[in-house]
Each structure stands twice: as C-alpha cells, then as structure tokens.
Design a protein around this motif. Structure first.
Motif, short mmCIF file in Angstrom:
data_model
loop_
_atom_site.label_atom_id
_atom_site.label_comp_id
_atom_site.label_asym_id
_atom_site.label_seq_id
_atom_site.Cartn_x
_atom_site.Cartn_y
_atom_site.Cartn_z
N UNK A 290 0.83 -1.14 0.20
CA UNK A 290 0.08 -0.15 0.17
C UNK A 290 0.90 1.13 -0.13
N UNK A 291 0.66 2.28 -0.82
CA UNK A 291 1.54 3.20 -0.99
C UNK A 291 1.49 4.33 0.35
N UNK A 292 0.40 4.31 0.96
CA UNK A 292 0.43 5.06 2.32
C UNK A 292 0.91 4.21 3.52
N UNK A 293 1.48 4.70 4.52
CA UNK A 293 1.95 4.17 5.63
C UNK A 293 0.56 3.36 6.38
N UNK A 294 0.79 2.24 6.58
CA UNK A 294 -0.31 1.44 7.20
C UNK A 294 -0.89 1.78 8.68
N UNK A 295 0.09 2.91 9.28
CA UNK A 295 -0.56 3.50 10.53
C UNK A 295 -1.30 4.60 10.18
N UNK A 296 -1.88 4.69 9.05
CA UNK A 296 -2.76 5.79 8.77
C UNK A 296 -3.91 5.35 9.26
N UNK A 297 -4.26 4.04 9.48
CA UNK A 297 -5.45 3.72 9.93
C UNK A 297 -6.58 2.77 9.07
N UNK A 298 -5.62 1.85 8.37
CA UNK A 298 -6.63 1.33 7.64
C UNK A 298 -6.31 -0.32 8.10
N UNK A 299 -7.48 -1.00 7.77
CA UNK A 299 -7.47 -2.49 7.68
C UNK A 299 -7.20 -2.72 6.39
N UNK A 300 -6.66 -3.99 6.43
CA UNK A 300 -6.15 -4.48 5.21
C UNK A 300 -6.40 -6.03 4.99
N UNK A 301 -6.71 -6.39 3.74
CA UNK A 301 -6.96 -7.94 3.53
C UNK A 301 -7.38 -8.12 1.95
N UNK A 302 -7.93 -9.30 1.80
CA UNK A 302 -8.22 -9.86 0.82
C UNK A 302 -9.63 -10.26 0.50
N UNK A 303 -10.12 -10.22 -0.77
CA UNK A 303 -11.55 -11.01 -1.04
C UNK A 303 -11.06 -11.49 -2.25
N UNK A 304 -11.68 -12.60 -2.57
CA UNK A 304 -11.77 -13.29 -4.17
C UNK A 304 -12.93 -13.46 -4.78
#
Length: 122
Positions: free
Chosen positions: A24-38
């Motif tokens: 992800x281009x922005x720092x993950x400390x910016x408050x995002x949940x991250x994950x995957x769907x298919x």
C-alpha cells in the motif's frame, strides 16, 4: 491517493502453497484495515482474510487453518500465506485497504488493487 498493488499469484497443484503480497502506497499506520477478497468466474465475491490496525485478524471459515494473514508495517505490506490449496480456491484475489475490516471482507469500497490470479489444478 492510496495505491494498492498485489503480487504472488500463479498456478499450483492442489495441496501446494502460494504467498500473496500487497503493498500500500501510504503508511499503514494511517488507520487502514487491510485484507483480501476473491472472486471466481460466475461466483459472488468472498471475503478471505483481513488484518486490523491492532493486528486482529479475521479469516473466512472456508480457508481457516489453511490461510494466514500477516503484515509488515515498516514495509506497508500485507501477506496472505495460502497452504493446502484446493481447486475451490481458484479465483482472482484482490487486496483492499479500508477504514473498516468489514468493508475489506465485503469487497466493496476502500482502496483496491488490480487483483492477482490464483489457479489451483487438481
């Protein structure tokens, strides 16, 4: 603007393993949940796994015990380790960064990558 780029897809035989990565281009400390769907052709999208800001993970029942999600905050990267792959895991896998993990798992909203194909042959 947040950019999401996946990598690591490919073709594998049933029982094999693959590791997907998402930057992800922005720092993950910016408050995002991250994950995957298919999403497989002709099928509805399915949330696979998500990891929240505090490291809490959510894993779909269909992949529980076989898939693991992890993140490297310093590299703005999330990984999906997929073991014991089945033909039913064949799909396009999309990485998503969103404010809420339920948004990530719903596969609608947030910032999404272009997807990476996973094909499992039996």
């Amino acid at each position: 603007q947040v950019q999401v780029v996946e990598s690591g897809g490919g073709s594998v035989q049933a029982g094999g393993s693959l590791r997907l990565s998402c930057v992800v281009s922005r720092n993950t400390h910016s408050g995002y949940c991250m994950g995957w769907f298919r999403q497989a052709p002709g099928k509805e999208r399915e949330g696979v796994a998500a990891i929240d800001i505090d490291g809490t993970t959510s894993i779909a029942d269909s992949v529980k015990g076989r898939f693991t999600i992890s993140k490297e905050n310093a590299k703005n990267t999330v990984h999906l380790q997929m073991n014991s792959l089945k033909s039913s895991d064949t799909a396009m896998y999309y990485c998503v960064a969103a404010g809420l993990c339920r948004t990530v798992l719903a596969g609608m909203g947030g910032y999404r990558g272009q997807g990476t194909q996973v094909t499992v042959s039996s």
